[in-house]
Design an enzyme around this catalytic site. Structure first.
Site, PDB file in Angstrom:
ATOM      1  N   ASP A   1       0.137   6.681  -6.264  1.00  0.00           N
ATOM      2  CA  ASP A   1       0.844   5.714  -5.423  1.00  0.00           C
ATOM      3  C   ASP A   1       2.320   6.078  -5.295  1.00  0.00           C
ATOM      4  O   ASP A   1       2.929   6.562  -6.257  1.00  0.00           O
ATOM      5  CB  ASP A   1       0.698   4.322  -6.038  1.00  0.00           C
ATOM      6  CG  ASP A   1       1.118   3.220  -5.087  1.00  0.00           C
ATOM      7  OD1 ASP A   1       1.217   3.485  -3.873  1.00  0.00           O
ATOM      8  OD2 ASP A   1       1.357   2.092  -5.555  1.00  0.00           O
TER       9      ASP A   1
ATOM     10  N   ASN B   1      -7.471   2.206   3.365  1.00  0.00           N
ATOM     11  CA  ASN B   1      -6.442   3.016   4.019  1.00  0.00           C
ATOM     12  C   ASN B   1      -6.652   3.171   5.524  1.00  0.00           C
ATOM     13  O   ASN B   1      -5.732   3.583   6.246  1.00  0.00           O
ATOM     14  CB  ASN B   1      -6.349   4.400   3.379  1.00  0.00           C
ATOM     15  CG  ASN B   1      -5.694   4.388   2.008  1.00  0.00           C
ATOM     16  OD1 ASN B   1      -5.926   5.284   1.194  1.00  0.00           O
ATOM     17  ND2 ASN B   1      -4.888   3.378   1.722  1.00  0.00           N
TER      18      ASN B   1
END
Length: 253
Positions: free
Chosen positions: A33, A81
């Site tokens: 991340d 995503n």
């Protein structure tokens, strides 16, 4: 391949340099991340962070091989995503091809085996072909498994498993009484892989983000504020050292 990584044992000497480090996690999973924020802090487009993140992947793969990790699972692209801007999605899904084009010879030389988990069929053809080529080229390797979670979501995985189990029960391939956690695990994308011993998440957030929810039941968690492009071999060593200090009881004393 058996290699010693110096930071894992401060008592290392020339005589015991070939010994395997103690208490190394067999399976490390990473939520990578912070790519977008890394770029934004530098006044760059988000895709620049994703590109820089590829270099971090290479560094950590090499560090994991040296540390004798058996499986390294990287959360590469989640089912959520797809909600991102199309231009960013397209760029991210080209990165596996770029990574493998540059680094596949080195992965082969280090006996790394490429694997994927997730809904592979829904990925674009250029991503699938690049990854499948790497899977085929490394299928006979018996070193570390580099496991890319591509178009992966744990809830999708569990629902898919339940549907397959119901179908198999209807067809008398499995009985309801025979179903336990071991049998259930066979229906997951990770069938054949051990559960992660250590989960690392970069970027400062402390949540699982729909990643390996079933498999992380007894996993040790380690979070860092470092953004993924800044995460390096030293960062990885700190995470492993922290893991080595912990005592895993699996619900016991």
């Amino acid at each position: 391949m058996s290699m010693k990584i110096p930071f894992l044992n401060n008592k290392q000497t020339k005589e015991n340099d070939t010994e395997k480090p103690e208490n190394v996690p067999d399976h490390v999973a990473i939520i990578m991340d912070g790519n977008g924020r890394w770029a934004q802090r530098r006044g760059l487009p988000r895709i620049a962070g994703h590109k820089e993140g590829v270099s971090a992947v290479n560094k950590i793969v090499k560090a994991a091989v040296k540390a004798n990790v058996k499986i390294l699972t990287l959360y590469t692209f989640s089912t959520e995503n797809w909600k991102r801007p199309r231009s960013e999605i397209d760029f991210i899904l080209k990165l596996p091809k770029e990574f493998l084009h540059i680094y596949l010879p080195g992965l082969i030389a280090n006996n790394v085996k490429i694997n994927t988990i997730g809904d592979f069929d829904e990925l674009p053809e250029h991503t699938k072909s690049a990854v499948q080529y790497a899977v085929d080229k490394t299928k006979d390797n018996d070193g570390m498994v580099l496991n890319f979670a591509l178009n992966y979501g744990s809830r999708l995985e569990i629902i898919r498993a339940v549907k397959q189990i119901i179908d198999d029960i209807d067809q008398s391939k499995i009985s309801l009484d025979a179903l336990d956690d071991h049998e259930f695990s066979k229906y997951l994308f990770t069938n054949g892989l051990s559960d992660p011993d250590l989960l690392i998440r970069t970027g400062g957030e402390q949540r699982l983000s729909n990643f390996l929810l079933w498999q992380l039941a007894y996993t040790e968690f380690w979070f860092t504020d470092e953004l993924w492009p800044d995460f390096n071999e030293k960062s990885f060593s700190v995470a492993l050292e922290e893991y080595q200090r912990r005592k895993r009881r699996y619900g016991g004393i």
